[in-house]
Design an enzyme around this catalytic site. Structure first.
Site, PDB file in Angstrom:
ATOM      1  N   CYS A  26       7.024   0.867  -1.019  1.00  0.00           N
ATOM      2  CA  CYS A  26       6.627   2.099  -1.533  1.00  0.00           C
ATOM      3  C   CYS A  26       7.701   2.816  -2.577  1.00  0.00           C
ATOM      4  O   CYS A  26       7.282   3.264  -3.679  1.00  0.00           O
ATOM      5  CB  CYS A  26       6.399   3.389  -0.403  1.00  0.00           C
ATOM      6  SG  CYS A  26       6.308   4.988  -0.991  1.00  0.00           S
ATOM      7  N   CYS A  47       4.098   2.985  -4.413  1.00  0.00           N
ATOM      8  CA  CYS A  47       3.501   4.446  -4.606  1.00  0.00           C
ATOM      9  C   CYS A  47       4.713   5.059  -5.676  1.00  0.00           C
ATOM     10  O   CYS A  47       4.087   5.736  -6.586  1.00  0.00           O
ATOM     11  CB  CYS A  47       3.532   5.026  -3.335  1.00  0.00           C
ATOM     12  SG  CYS A  47       3.388   4.173  -2.261  1.00  0.00           S
ATOM     13  N   LYS A 107       4.845   3.513  -9.498  1.00  0.00           N
ATOM     14  CA  LYS A 107       3.628   3.321  -9.844  1.00  0.00           C
ATOM     15  C   LYS A 107       3.066   4.753 -10.313  1.00  0.00           C
ATOM     16  O   LYS A 107       2.486   5.057 -11.566  1.00  0.00           O
ATOM     17  CB  LYS A 107       2.396   3.047  -8.898  1.00  0.00           C
ATOM     18  CG  LYS A 107       1.071   2.937  -9.063  1.00  0.00           C
ATOM     19  CD  LYS A 107       0.233   4.128  -9.014  1.00  0.00           C
ATOM     20  CE  LYS A 107       0.650   4.901  -7.379  1.00  0.00           C
ATOM     21  NZ  LYS A 107      -0.116   4.209  -6.339  1.00  0.00           N
ATOM     22  N   GLU A 146      -5.486   1.174 -10.806  1.00  0.00           N
ATOM     23  CA  GLU A 146      -4.333   1.882 -11.399  1.00  0.00           C
ATOM     24  C   GLU A 146      -3.679   1.248 -12.208  1.00  0.00           C
ATOM     25  O   GLU A 146      -3.332   2.095 -13.185  1.00  0.00           O
ATOM     26  CB  GLU A 146      -3.390   2.300 -10.009  1.00  0.00           C
ATOM     27  CG  GLU A 146      -4.053   3.136  -9.002  1.00  0.00           C
ATOM     28  CD  GLU A 146      -3.083   3.403  -7.717  1.00  0.00           C
ATOM     29  OE1 GLU A 146      -3.460   4.353  -6.834  1.00  0.00           O
ATOM     30  OE2 GLU A 146      -2.062   2.554  -7.611  1.00  0.00           O
ATOM     31  N   HIS A 198     -10.240  31.330  -8.890  1.00  0.00           N
ATOM     32  CA  HIS A 198     -11.008  31.051 -10.142  1.00  0.00           C
ATOM     33  C   HIS A 198      -9.942  31.448 -11.381  1.00  0.00           C
ATOM     34  O   HIS A 198      -9.007  32.185 -11.480  1.00  0.00           O
ATOM     35  CB  HIS A 198     -11.782  32.041 -10.427  1.00  0.00           C
ATOM     36  CG  HIS A 198     -12.815  32.011 -11.325  1.00  0.00           C
ATOM     37  ND1 HIS A 198     -13.725  31.081 -11.715  1.00  0.00           N
ATOM     38  CD2 HIS A 198     -12.911  32.812 -12.700  1.00  0.00           C
ATOM     39  CE1 HIS A 198     -14.283  31.009 -12.935  1.00  0.00           C
ATOM     40  NE2 HIS A 198     -14.106  32.038 -13.446  1.00  0.00           N
ATOM     41  N   GLU A 238     -12.234  25.058  -6.912  1.00  0.00           N
ATOM     42  CA  GLU A 238     -13.104  26.050  -6.448  1.00  0.00           C
ATOM     43  C   GLU A 238     -14.621  25.743  -6.239  1.00  0.00           C
ATOM     44  O   GLU A 238     -15.265  26.277  -5.630  1.00  0.00           O
ATOM     45  CB  GLU A 238     -12.929  27.411  -7.236  1.00  0.00           C
ATOM     46  CG  GLU A 238     -13.749  27.247  -8.695  1.00  0.00           C
ATOM     47  CD  GLU A 238     -13.933  28.542  -9.312  1.00  0.00           C
ATOM     48  OE1 GLU A 238     -14.006  29.442  -8.936  1.00  0.00           O
ATOM     49  OE2 GLU A 238     -13.466  28.706 -10.440  1.00  0.00           O
TER      50      GLU A 238
HETATM   51  P1  NDP Z   1      -7.284  -4.099  -2.507  1.00  0.00           P
HETATM   52  O1  NDP Z   1      -7.646  -4.781  -1.051  1.00  0.00           O
HETATM   53  O2  NDP Z   1      -7.469  -2.968  -2.515  1.00  0.00           O
HETATM   54  O3  NDP Z   1      -8.096  -4.734  -3.650  1.00  0.00           O
HETATM   55  C1  NDP Z   1      -8.248  -6.174  -4.038  1.00  0.00           C
HETATM   56  C2  NDP Z   1      -9.162  -6.563  -4.831  1.00  0.00           C
HETATM   57  O4  NDP Z   1      -9.102  -7.956  -4.991  1.00  0.00           O
HETATM   58  C3  NDP Z   1     -10.664  -6.356  -4.522  1.00  0.00           C
HETATM   59  O5  NDP Z   1     -11.351  -5.722  -5.553  1.00  0.00           O
HETATM   60  C4  NDP Z   1     -11.206  -7.555  -4.308  1.00  0.00           C
HETATM   61  O6  NDP Z   1     -12.392  -7.956  -4.468  1.00  0.00           O
HETATM   62  C5  NDP Z   1     -10.328  -8.548  -5.121  1.00  0.00           C
HETATM   63  N1  NDP Z   1     -10.056  -9.921  -4.678  1.00  0.00           N
HETATM   64  C6  NDP Z   1      -9.711 -10.585  -3.612  1.00  0.00           C
HETATM   65  N2  NDP Z   1      -9.404 -11.785  -3.799  1.00  0.00           N
HETATM   66  C7  NDP Z   1      -9.844 -12.304  -4.808  1.00  0.00           C
HETATM   67  C8  NDP Z   1     -10.063 -13.387  -5.548  1.00  0.00           C
HETATM   68  N3  NDP Z   1      -9.641 -14.359  -4.805  1.00  0.00           N
HETATM   69  N4  NDP Z   1     -10.622 -13.398  -6.842  1.00  0.00           N
HETATM   70  C9  NDP Z   1     -10.878 -12.471  -7.384  1.00  0.00           C
HETATM   71  N5  NDP Z   1     -10.889 -11.179  -6.834  1.00  0.00           N
HETATM   72  C10 NDP Z   1     -10.349 -10.780  -5.470  1.00  0.00           C
HETATM   73  O7  NDP Z   1      -5.857  -4.693  -2.633  1.00  0.00           O
HETATM   74  P2  NDP Z   1      -4.631  -4.174  -3.558  1.00  0.00           P
HETATM   75  O8  NDP Z   1      -4.170  -5.280  -3.837  1.00  0.00           O
HETATM   76  O9  NDP Z   1      -5.522  -3.607  -4.995  1.00  0.00           O
HETATM   77  O10 NDP Z   1      -4.064  -3.199  -2.817  1.00  0.00           O
HETATM   78  C11 NDP Z   1      -3.608  -3.547  -1.294  1.00  0.00           C
HETATM   79  C12 NDP Z   1      -3.829  -2.272  -0.692  1.00  0.00           C
HETATM   80  O11 NDP Z   1      -2.583  -1.308  -0.558  1.00  0.00           O
HETATM   81  C13 NDP Z   1      -4.676  -1.100  -0.608  1.00  0.00           C
HETATM   82  O12 NDP Z   1      -5.817  -1.726   0.079  1.00  0.00           O
HETATM   83  C14 NDP Z   1      -4.447  -0.013  -0.473  1.00  0.00           C
HETATM   84  O13 NDP Z   1      -4.435   0.257   1.126  1.00  0.00           O
HETATM   85  C15 NDP Z   1      -2.867   0.035  -0.648  1.00  0.00           C
HETATM   86  N6  NDP Z   1      -2.624   0.633  -1.789  1.00  0.00           N
HETATM   87  C16 NDP Z   1      -2.689   2.007  -1.704  1.00  0.00           C
HETATM   88  C17 NDP Z   1      -2.652   2.824  -2.787  1.00  0.00           C
HETATM   89  C18 NDP Z   1      -2.811   4.366  -2.994  1.00  0.00           C
HETATM   90  O14 NDP Z   1      -2.671   5.027  -1.818  1.00  0.00           O
HETATM   91  N7  NDP Z   1      -2.830   4.967  -4.086  1.00  0.00           N
HETATM   92  C19 NDP Z   1      -2.038   2.002  -4.267  1.00  0.00           C
HETATM   93  C20 NDP Z   1      -1.952   0.792  -4.015  1.00  0.00           C
HETATM   94  C21 NDP Z   1      -2.141   0.052  -3.080  1.00  0.00           C
HETATM   95  P3  NDP Z   1     -13.610  -7.559  -3.267  1.00  0.00           P
HETATM   96  O15 NDP Z   1     -13.637  -5.933  -3.066  1.00  0.00           O
HETATM   97  O16 NDP Z   1     -14.803  -8.118  -3.769  1.00  0.00           O
HETATM   98  O17 NDP Z   1     -13.012  -8.340  -1.991  1.00  0.00           O
END
Ligand code: NDP
Length: 449
Positions: A43, A48, A51, A181, A435, A440
């Protein structure tokens, strides 16, 4: 009988581990925390915090454009990546030292190095052995890159935070939080950005209508979207990469970043020796008390298969420390966890999506409001805002709130408190709005769709 060196030995000084350590120490426990990299974990260092700083940086371009219509002559605008990186790094250094001070002030012993479990109550680190009545694994997760021919050319979010310079173009792979993001960040900073994802829409698991709306907003920002596709192989030529895609098309780019999920950090922890079992996703298996298959070893945060969110890991750390040393048994409420994807515009959400609600409740009502933010009425931006409320007809309780728009994260945080307190639609309706705000709208939606 010789007592243990520590009441609690924590492996990993990220958000969850540090909070567990500080709470345990405040309750009188003798606590050590081992960290091999940086204090504050993902984080603070590669997640976080940096980012969000990058998101702020990337949103200035739109602000400058809009400012002109508000009468400002902004002159020539330049962006300097090195300035951003230096200032971001300094802020992280400051936060690292805040974490160090918080730990030492609460009496937690910090041990720098890589810890390995050698038994149920024993840990080895820097060739020294320690004993502890309880051990907590809070080692987080690490980016996972799929097995693609040429994967050595791919960077992840870890490296994106430390690039020497911005590329001219980038392909961001994935349709989840990090991919969406970072696509917004690079695009806002002037990089020609392509978002390549394997599903028809971004952000699987969220409300479908919101996903469609967001995909359109992201497209409007100028990010080139390639849906239903994946990379088959990557080849390098002089200053760019050639990507062979699954549909046989080819694209070229200067940089490739994968954000295809994260894998629990368990390598070399000695889990087998300590009898700590993994689940099917290779995350540490825990019961409702965060206890692993070894009763003296616990795990919280991203190394388990729970919600990978900083505030969740912090809540778990507090609940666990209170249970172990404060005789205070509370639970983390995993229902209605609010969350925000810090893309442009923000997408924040709490509670059920319309699809989930239709499955779980007999009858629901959906309220919606789509509009142009007052700020954009003259800024020249074509950004739109969408808000959506899901209500259980039988109880009138609000069971879901979703927003895509400026500062949605800030707004949904407040709505999340109301939902957690069981707010009804009638109570939202009788709340006086502030407002003129976008927020709102959440108290003025009257007619179900
Ligand atoms: P996510 O699980 O959110 O997303 C992973 C993405 O990668 C999905 O779209 C998935 O597709 C795709 N994917 C997985 N494997 C493959 C592959 N082999 N080929 C192509 N595409 C693939 O993971 P992130 O890495 O983005 O983030 C991890 C976690 O970190 C999040 O789930 C969240 O909990 C946390 N996070 C929170 C944030 C916040 O609160 N703002 C910011 C960043 C991270 P599909 O959906 O089809 O499986």
């Amino acid at each position: 009988m010789k007592s243990n060196d520590f009441d609690l030995f924590i492996i990993g000084a990220g958000s969850g581990g540090v909070r567990a350590g500080r709470v345990a120490a405040s309750l009188g426990a003798k606590v050590a925390i081992a960290e091999e990299k940086y204090l504050g974990g993902t984080c603070v260092n590669v997640g976080c915090v940096p980012k969000k700083l990058f998101v702020y940086a990337s949103s200035f371009e739109d602000e400058f454009q809009g400012a002109k219509n508000y009468g400002w002559d902004t002159g020539d605008i330049h962006f300097d990546w090195k300035t951003l990186i230096n200032n971001k790094n300094n802020e992280i250094k400051r936060l690292n030292s805040v974490y160090e001070r918080l730990l030492s002030e609460s009496g937690v012993e910090l041990i720098n190095g890589r810890a390995t479990l050698t038994g149920s109550n024993t840990i080895s680190i820097n060739d020294k052995n320690y004993t502890a009545s309880n051990i907590l694994i809070a080692t987080g997760a690490w980016p996972d890159v799929p097995e693609i021919h040429g994967k050595e050319n791919i960077i992840t979010s870890n490296e994106a935070f430390y690039l020497d310079s911005l590329p001219k173009s980038i392909v961001v792979v994935g349709g989840g939080y990090i991919a969406v993001e970072f696509a917004g960040i690079f695009n806002g900073l002037g990089v020609e950005t392509t978002l390549l994802y394997r599903a028809p829409l971004l952000l699987r698991g969220f409300d479908d209508e919101m996903r469609k709306f967001l995909t359109n907003e992201v497209d409007k920002k100028g990010i080139h979207l390639i849906a239903n596709n994946t990379i088959e192989s990557i080849s390098k030529s002089e200053d760019c990469y050639k990507l062979q895609l699954a549909d046989n098309s080819e694209i070229t780019t200067n940089l490739i970043m994968c954000a295809t999920g994260r894998r629990p950090n368990i390598t070399g922890l000695g889990l087998e020796k300590a009898g700590v079992e993994l689940d099917k996703n290779r995350a540490i298996k825990i019961n409702n008390d965060y206890q692993t298959s070894n009763p003296s070893i616990y795990a919280i945060g991203d190394v388990t298969d729970h919600y990978a969110l900083t505030p969740v890991a912090i809540a778990e750390g507090m609940v666990l420390a209170n249970a172990l040393f404060g005789n205070k048994i509370t639970d983390v409420d995993y229902k209605n966890i609010p969350t925000c994807i810090f893309c442009q515009p923000n997408f924040a959400t709490v509670g059920y999506s319309e699809e989930e609600a239709r499955e779980k409740f007999d009858k629901i009502q959906v309220f919606k409001s789509e509009f142009t933010h007052l700020k954009h009425s003259i800024s020249g931006s074509n950004e739109r805002t969408l808000m959506k409320l899901i209500v259980d007809t039988a109880s009138d309780e609000v069971i879901g709130a979703h927003m895509i728009g400026y500062d949605a994260g800030e707004i949904i945080q407040g709505i999340a408190i109301a939902i957690k307190a069981g707010v009804t639609k009638a109570q939202l309706d009788s709340t006086i709005g502030i407002h003129p705000t976008a927020a709102e709208e959440f108290v003025t939606m009257r007619i179900p769709v």
